[in-house]
Design a protein around this motif. Sequence first.
Motif, PDB file in Angstrom:
ATOM      1  N   GLU A 237     -26.053 -11.463 -21.380  1.00 13.43           N
ATOM      2  CA  GLU A 237     -25.227 -11.684 -22.562  1.00 13.43           C
ATOM      3  C   GLU A 237     -24.525 -10.395 -22.982  1.00 13.43           C
ATOM      4  OE1 GLU A 237     -24.428 -14.489 -24.482  1.00 13.43           O
ATOM      5  OE2 GLU A 237     -25.172 -15.434 -22.655  1.00 13.43           O
ATOM      6  N   VAL A 238     -25.222  -9.277 -22.906  1.00 12.16           N
ATOM      7  CA  VAL A 238     -24.586  -7.989 -23.176  1.00 12.16           C
ATOM      8  C   VAL A 238     -23.427  -7.779 -22.211  1.00 12.16           C
ATOM      9  CG1 VAL A 238     -24.918  -5.480 -23.160  1.00 12.16           C
ATOM     10  CG2 VAL A 238     -26.698  -6.970 -24.102  1.00 12.16           C
ATOM     11  N   LEU A 239     -23.669  -8.061 -20.939  1.00 15.39           N
ATOM     12  CA  LEU A 239     -22.642  -7.859 -19.921  1.00 15.39           C
ATOM     13  C   LEU A 239     -21.465  -8.806 -20.097  1.00 15.39           C
ATOM     14  CD1 LEU A 239     -24.952  -7.313 -16.816  1.00 15.39           C
ATOM     15  CD2 LEU A 239     -23.747  -5.587 -18.179  1.00 15.39           C
ATOM     16  N   ALA A 240     -21.709 -10.006 -20.616  1.00 20.60           N
ATOM     17  CA  ALA A 240     -20.609 -10.941 -20.853  1.00 20.60           C
ATOM     18  C   ALA A 240     -19.642 -10.377 -21.890  1.00 20.60           C
ATOM     19  CB  ALA A 240     -21.163 -12.289 -21.309  1.00 20.60           C
ATOM     20  N   PHE A 241     -20.191  -9.760 -22.948  1.00 17.59           N
ATOM     21  CA  PHE A 241     -19.332  -9.123 -23.949  1.00 17.59           C
ATOM     22  C   PHE A 241     -18.533  -7.982 -23.316  1.00 17.59           C
ATOM     23  CE2 PHE A 241     -22.173 -10.910 -27.311  1.00 17.59           C
ATOM     24  CZ  PHE A 241     -21.201 -11.386 -28.180  1.00 17.59           C
ATOM     25  N   VAL A 242     -19.227  -7.119 -22.582  1.00 16.71           N
ATOM     26  CA  VAL A 242     -18.554  -5.968 -21.980  1.00 16.71           C
ATOM     27  C   VAL A 242     -17.482  -6.423 -21.003  1.00 16.71           C
ATOM     28  CG1 VAL A 242     -18.862  -3.905 -20.566  1.00 16.71           C
ATOM     29  CG2 VAL A 242     -20.566  -4.479 -22.307  1.00 16.71           C
ATOM     30  N   THR A 277     -27.357  -1.394 -17.653  1.00 14.93           N
ATOM     31  CA  THR A 277     -26.671  -0.198 -17.152  1.00 14.93           C
ATOM     32  C   THR A 277     -26.028  -0.470 -15.803  1.00 14.93           C
ATOM     33  OG1 THR A 277     -28.216   1.253 -18.327  1.00 14.93           O
ATOM     34  CG2 THR A 277     -26.951   2.225 -16.530  1.00 14.93           C
ATOM     35  N   ARG A 278     -26.780  -1.073 -14.894  1.00 19.34           N
ATOM     36  CA  ARG A 278     -26.239  -1.383 -13.574  1.00 19.34           C
ATOM     37  C   ARG A 278     -25.040  -2.332 -13.681  1.00 19.34           C
ATOM     38  NH1 ARG A 278     -30.439  -3.659 -11.516  1.00 19.34           N
ATOM     39  NH2 ARG A 278     -29.692  -5.829 -11.591  1.00 19.34           N
ATOM     40  N   GLY A 279     -25.160  -3.325 -14.550  1.00 20.33           N
ATOM     41  CA  GLY A 279     -24.079  -4.286 -14.702  1.00 20.33           C
ATOM     42  C   GLY A 279     -22.821  -3.683 -15.305  1.00 20.33           C
ATOM     43  N   ALA A 284     -17.162  -1.439 -14.779  1.00 19.30           N
ATOM     44  CA  ALA A 284     -16.296  -0.272 -15.014  1.00 19.30           C
ATOM     45  C   ALA A 284     -17.006   0.942 -14.413  1.00 19.30           C
ATOM     46  CB  ALA A 284     -16.034  -0.079 -16.499  1.00 19.30           C
ATOM     47  N   PRO A 285     -16.755   1.252 -13.157  1.00 18.04           N
ATOM     48  CA  PRO A 285     -17.524   2.290 -12.440  1.00 18.04           C
ATOM     49  C   PRO A 285     -17.535   3.663 -13.090  1.00 18.04           C
ATOM     50  CG  PRO A 285     -16.219   0.975 -10.910  1.00 18.04           C
ATOM     51  CD  PRO A 285     -15.780   0.577 -12.288  1.00 18.04           C
ATOM     52  N   HIS A 286     -16.521   3.970 -13.895  1.00 15.79           N
ATOM     53  CA  HIS A 286     -16.460   5.293 -14.531  1.00 15.79           C
ATOM     54  C   HIS A 286     -16.956   5.275 -15.976  1.00 15.79           C
ATOM     55  CE1 HIS A 286     -14.236   6.525 -11.015  1.00 15.79           C
ATOM     56  NE2 HIS A 286     -13.345   5.571 -11.223  1.00 15.79           N
TER      57      HIS A 286
END
Length: 328
Positions: A237-242, A277-279, A284-286
């Motif tokens: 869910e955190v990653l969905a927002f990001v 963190t991994r997601g 966004a790799p940077h």
Amino acid sequence: MTSPRVVVAVDGGGSKTDAVALDLEGRVLARARGTGSNPQTVGLAPSVEVVGALVRDVSAAAGGAERVSGVDLYLAGMDLPVEVSTYARALDGCDWAVDPLIDNDLFALLRSGTSAPDAIAVVCGTGMNAVGLRGDGERVRFPALGALSGDWGGGAGLGAEALWHAARAVDGRGPATALVEGVCRVMGVASVLEVVEQIHLGQRPGSDLNRMAPEVFRAAGAGDEVAGALVDRQADEVLAFVAAIVRRLDLAAEPVPVVLGGSVLQAGHARLTERTTRGILALAPHARVLRPSGAPVTGAALLALERAGAGAAALDRARSELESPATP
């Protein structure tokens, strides 16, 4: 001789509210903490009462309300323009609300972690929300109204799911899980059905289930598969927002700071931390993943000082004092 001007900053969430008074040199003059002030959960009038009491306390301790030149309020529940305007009207006639600024507490969290023009913040505490900024002024916001606006997670979501899975484990519809024992222990009941009945009959508020969030992480850490799946769902869910913010603001190739806050994301749960963190770096790799060491009220204070025209040295001093363990 004229007394130095003072600004007051407030960060209000679902479980606690922090207020701080500072002079324009960045000196912390007073701090206070109260109960939650999210008007969506406690109500508009009680929220104003909590915030007003804290502002009066720190104003008095800083030398008197007459010194205050501005009050900046960063509150959970300020998700829609109508909610901000309604809160502003509720402040009419409040003598403590000097030149008030009202905005969502996400902006305090974001400023506590970074001043970068391109930035993302995600909060996961009682509930969830996020914001994205781009240097050209573009913003991404979310309604953050719970299931109505497609949201899930935080202490409320995790707690409700923990009870759901425990109930199904007890009656045979779902797999066995340590959350059965966890619900009974945390809720102080003899059986899962007992807490279900208490909530259903109005004998216990559903918000009590928020207390189950740490138990979900404890059980996941001990190897419980059901709890582990909930932790993974929270990370996703955190990653969905990001992901939504990165896509909508075209930030995938930028060194964008991603500030993570709220009690769930700040608690240091290894499985949640690693997966988020991994997601984020996959999206966004940077990116730079930041978990501010200080409380969000630090960001609220920096924003208040900036609005009042304080310089860089004052901002540095305020951050240092607010993040010092010696600060009362």
